[in-house]
Each structure stands twice: as structure tokens, then as C-alpha cells.
Design a protein around this motif. Structure first.
Motif, mmCIF file in Angstrom:
data_model
loop_
_atom_site.group_PDB
_atom_site.id
_atom_site.type_symbol
_atom_site.label_atom_id
_atom_site.label_comp_id
_atom_site.label_asym_id
_atom_site.label_seq_id
_atom_site.Cartn_x
_atom_site.Cartn_y
_atom_site.Cartn_z
ATOM 1 N N VAL A 1 0.848 -1.201 0.000
ATOM 2 C CA VAL A 1 0.000 0.000 0.000
ATOM 3 C C VAL A 1 0.879 1.245 0.000
ATOM 4 C CG1 VAL A 1 -1.648 1.346 1.377
ATOM 5 C CG2 VAL A 1 -1.977 -1.127 1.082
ATOM 6 N N ILE A 2 1.852 1.292 0.897
ATOM 7 C CA ILE A 2 2.732 2.461 1.003
ATOM 8 C C ILE A 2 3.502 2.682 -0.291
ATOM 9 C CG2 ILE A 2 4.789 3.376 2.156
ATOM 10 C CD1 ILE A 2 3.698 1.922 4.712
ATOM 11 N N ASP A 3 4.115 1.637 -0.808
ATOM 12 C CA ASP A 3 4.903 1.766 -2.038
ATOM 13 C C ASP A 3 4.051 2.205 -3.214
ATOM 14 O OD1 ASP A 3 7.122 0.984 -0.570
ATOM 15 O OD2 ASP A 3 7.165 -1.063 -1.386
ATOM 16 N N SER A 4 2.840 1.695 -3.302
ATOM 17 C CA SER A 4 1.959 2.067 -4.414
ATOM 18 C C SER A 4 1.511 3.520 -4.307
ATOM 19 C CB SER A 4 0.753 1.133 -4.464
ATOM 20 O OG SER A 4 1.185 -0.180 -4.755
ATOM 21 N N LEU A 5 1.237 3.991 -3.093
ATOM 22 C CA LEU A 5 0.875 5.400 -2.919
ATOM 23 C C LEU A 5 2.060 6.304 -3.251
ATOM 24 C CD1 LEU A 5 -1.249 5.183 0.360
ATOM 25 C CD2 LEU A 5 -2.081 5.788 -1.934
ATOM 26 N N LYS A 6 3.259 5.926 -2.811
ATOM 27 C CA LYS A 6 4.461 6.710 -3.140
ATOM 28 C C LYS A 6 4.672 6.748 -4.648
ATOM 29 C CE LYS A 6 7.365 5.991 0.935
ATOM 30 N NZ LYS A 6 8.583 5.334 1.438
ATOM 31 N N ASN A 7 4.570 5.588 -5.288
ATOM 32 C CA ASN A 7 4.767 5.522 -6.736
ATOM 33 C C ASN A 7 3.707 6.320 -7.481
ATOM 34 O OD1 ASN A 7 7.028 3.896 -6.432
ATOM 35 N ND2 ASN A 7 5.900 1.996 -6.729
ATOM 36 N N ALA A 8 2.485 6.305 -6.970
ATOM 37 C CA ALA A 8 1.415 7.082 -7.611
ATOM 38 C C ALA A 8 1.731 8.575 -7.539
ATOM 39 C CB ALA A 8 0.075 6.782 -6.954
ATOM 40 N N LEU A 9 2.187 9.043 -6.383
ATOM 41 C CA LEU A 9 2.522 10.459 -6.243
ATOM 42 C C LEU A 9 3.699 10.846 -7.129
ATOM 43 C CD1 LEU A 9 2.114 11.080 -2.413
ATOM 44 C CD2 LEU A 9 0.619 11.853 -4.256
ATOM 45 N N SER A 10 4.745 10.029 -7.107
ATOM 46 C CA SER A 10 5.928 10.376 -7.901
ATOM 47 C C SER A 10 5.717 10.126 -9.386
ATOM 48 C CB SER A 10 7.154 9.608 -7.398
ATOM 49 O OG SER A 10 7.004 8.225 -7.634
ATOM 50 N N GLY A 11 4.732 9.295 -9.730
ATOM 51 C CA GLY A 11 4.464 8.974 -11.125
ATOM 52 C C GLY A 11 3.386 9.836 -11.766
ATOM 53 N N GLY A 12 2.959 10.883 -11.076
ATOM 54 C CA GLY A 12 1.998 11.802 -11.675
ATOM 55 C C GLY A 12 0.542 11.458 -11.434
ATOM 56 N N GLN A 13 0.255 10.518 -10.544
ATOM 57 C CA GLN A 13 -1.127 10.144 -10.270
ATOM 58 C C GLN A 13 -1.646 10.844 -9.013
ATOM 59 O OE1 GLN A 13 -0.050 5.823 -10.451
ATOM 60 N NE2 GLN A 13 -2.104 5.715 -11.333
ATOM 61 N N ILE A 14 -1.225 12.068 -8.816
ATOM 62 C CA ILE A 14 -1.640 12.804 -7.620
ATOM 63 C C ILE A 14 -3.151 12.930 -7.551
ATOM 64 C CG2 ILE A 14 -1.386 15.108 -8.633
ATOM 65 C CD1 ILE A 14 -0.367 15.969 -5.810
ATOM 66 N N ASN A 15 -3.809 13.057 -8.694
ATOM 67 C CA ASN A 15 -5.272 13.172 -8.707
ATOM 68 C C ASN A 15 -5.924 11.949 -8.087
ATOM 69 O OD1 ASN A 15 -5.099 15.622 -10.037
ATOM 70 N ND2 ASN A 15 -5.231 14.670 -12.043
ATOM 71 N N ASP A 16 -5.394 10.765 -8.394
ATOM 72 C CA ASP A 16 -5.949 9.527 -7.851
ATOM 73 C C ASP A 16 -5.805 9.483 -6.337
ATOM 74 O OD1 ASP A 16 -6.583 8.614 -10.421
ATOM 75 O OD2 ASP A 16 -4.660 7.587 -10.643
ATOM 76 N N VAL A 17 -4.626 9.867 -5.849
ATOM 77 C CA VAL A 17 -4.371 9.823 -4.415
ATOM 78 C C VAL A 17 -5.189 10.893 -3.691
ATOM 79 C CG1 VAL A 17 -2.596 9.987 -2.622
ATOM 80 C CG2 VAL A 17 -2.064 8.845 -4.777
ATOM 81 N N LEU A 18 -5.171 12.108 -4.219
ATOM 82 C CA LEU A 18 -5.947 13.178 -3.602
ATOM 83 C C LEU A 18 -7.438 12.846 -3.599
ATOM 84 C CD1 LEU A 18 -4.208 16.365 -5.041
ATOM 85 C CD2 LEU A 18 -4.191 15.593 -2.669
ATOM 86 N N SER A 19 -7.929 12.313 -4.685
ATOM 87 C CA SER A 19 -9.342 11.959 -4.786
ATOM 88 C C SER A 19 -9.719 10.901 -3.753
ATOM 89 C CB SER A 19 -9.645 11.453 -6.193
ATOM 90 O OG SER A 19 -10.979 11.050 -6.288
ATOM 91 N N MET A 20 -8.856 9.918 -3.576
ATOM 92 C CA MET A 20 -9.115 8.857 -2.610
ATOM 93 C C MET A 20 -9.289 9.437 -1.203
ATOM 94 S SD MET A 20 -6.758 5.515 -1.833
ATOM 95 C CE MET A 20 -5.780 6.034 -0.419
ATOM 96 N N PHE A 21 -8.377 10.321 -0.807
ATOM 97 C CA PHE A 21 -8.446 10.890 0.532
ATOM 98 C C PHE A 21 -9.534 11.959 0.644
ATOM 99 C CE2 PHE A 21 -4.050 9.191 0.732
ATOM 100 C CZ PHE A 21 -4.257 8.307 1.777
ATOM 101 N N ALA A 22 -9.768 12.711 -0.410
ATOM 102 C CA ALA A 22 -10.806 13.752 -0.367
ATOM 103 C C ALA A 22 -12.195 13.137 -0.276
ATOM 104 C CB ALA A 22 -10.708 14.647 -1.599
ATOM 105 N N ASN A 23 -12.412 12.039 -0.997
ATOM 106 C CA ASN A 23 -13.731 11.411 -1.017
ATOM 107 C C ASN A 23 -13.939 10.418 0.114
ATOM 108 O OD1 ASN A 23 -14.459 12.813 -3.350
ATOM 109 N ND2 ASN A 23 -13.489 11.287 -4.644
ATOM 110 N N GLY A 24 -12.857 10.033 0.790
ATOM 111 C CA GLY A 24 -12.975 9.079 1.884
ATOM 112 C C GLY A 24 -13.325 7.683 1.435
ATOM 113 N N GLN A 25 -12.959 7.378 0.186
ATOM 114 C CA GLN A 25 -13.212 6.025 -0.312
ATOM 115 C C GLN A 25 -12.220 5.668 -1.407
ATOM 116 O OE1 GLN A 25 -17.106 5.714 -1.983
ATOM 117 N NE2 GLN A 25 -16.842 7.448 -3.337
#
Length: 182
Positions: free
Chosen positions: A39-63
């Protein structure tokens, strides 16, 4: 954050890991740790790989649903770890990963979004995932702005223009976000 994440995985691991004969009991703790690291590695890779929208959306929507790209990446990552570290076949690894990771990530998102649950702090999560690059940013404030939807310019996609409109006049925050992505 890490300890809380591993506790969350442990709580969710019942049938997937703890009561699963495919993973011998002496390897349960290690399998739980691998799930958390996935989970941690995938979130880090998503942020560094340009998927910030996916990560932000997950935490903003709570799901976090199972079809979200970052959840799929974490599931695949854990599947590979189960195969390589524990010798599980692809069917066993897939079943375990698909039954555990989406539920862990959804719980993580829910707990982070819940103001009455202080087990996960969004600021600490982003600081840890970004290696401290978000330390000067108000991540909770950013998420609060995003809760109304990420496509703020309503052009059908979520891109840098949407982030710019969220931070009108706040170039330093936008610059930090871009810097966080590499």
C-alpha cells in the motif's frame, strides 16, 4: 502512520492471511507487513508517477474502490510479493490480494477523511509519502477544497488547470505540489 497502517492491515487480514492455509502461520506477520508495504509503495509511486489526482481523490472522497488505479497497483504489487516471497501460485496470490488490499485502502481513506478518527492524519501521510516535501502545505485544506470535485474547470478531465484554479493566487502551493511530483 506506518504502525497504524500495519494495525489496519492486521485487522482486515482475517480470512485473507491469518485463516488462510496457503500462508503458513509462521509467515502471517510477514505477509501482513508485505501488504502494508504494498500500500505504502503504491501510494508513493502514484505520487511520484503523476497520479496525484488519484491519491488526492481517494483521501478527499474518503473512499477507494477496487477499480481505482492506485488500488489496482497496490493489489498487483501485493500479488507479486505473495508469489515471490511465499511461493503462492497466481490464483492464490490474486485471491488474497483482491480480498485484502481494496478493503485496507478503503478503510485508510475512510479513517483519514473522518474528522472523529485521529488514527490517520492526512498531513502525516503525505509528508511520509513525499519524503517530507509536503511539510509546508496544508494538505487537509487542499482536500477540503477538492471534496466538491476535482474537475473544477468542468472540462471533462482532471489536470493541472484544475489544480491551478484551486490555488488561485497561491503559486507557491502549486509549485510545491509540482515539486512533490518530481
Amino acid at each position: 502512520m506506518l504502525e497504524n497502517l500495519f494495525n489496519l492491515v492486521q485487522q482486515q487480514a482475517g480470512d485473507a492471511i491469518i485463516n488462510n492455509p496457503a500462508i503458513p502461520n509462521q509467515h502471517n506477520e510477514e505477509a501482513v507487513k508485505e501488504a502494508g508495504n504494498s500500500v505504502i509503495d503504491s501510494l508513493k509511486n502514484a505520487l511520484s508517477g503523476g497520479q496525484i489526482n488519484d491519491v488526492l481523490s481517494m483521501f478527499a472522497n474518503g473512499q477507494a474502490n477496487a477499480s481505482a488505479p492506485v488500488v489496482q497497483q497496490a493489489t498487483g504489487n501485493f500479488m507479486e510479493r505473495l508469489q515471490s516471497k511465499f511461493g503462492l501460485n497466481s490464483s492464490q496470490a490474486s485471491g488474497i490480494a483482491q480480498s485484502l488490499i481494496p478493503s485496507v485502502m478503503n478503510q485508510l481513506a475512510q479513517k483519514t477523511a473522518n474528522p472523529n478518527d485521529n488514527s490517520f492524519d492526512v498531513q502525516q501521510i503525505f509528508n511520509q509519502l513525499s519524503g517530507g516535501k509536503t511539510a509546508g502545505m496544508n494538505m487537509q485544506g487542499i482536500l477540503n477544497k477538492l471534496k466538491g470535485g476535482l474537475d473544477s474547470d468542468r472540462d471533462g478531465d482532471v489536470d493541472l488547470q484544475d489544480l491551478k484554479s484551486l490555488f488561485a493566487g497561491g503559486g507557491s502551493v502549486l509549485d510545491k505540489l509540482k515539486g512533490m511530483l518530481g
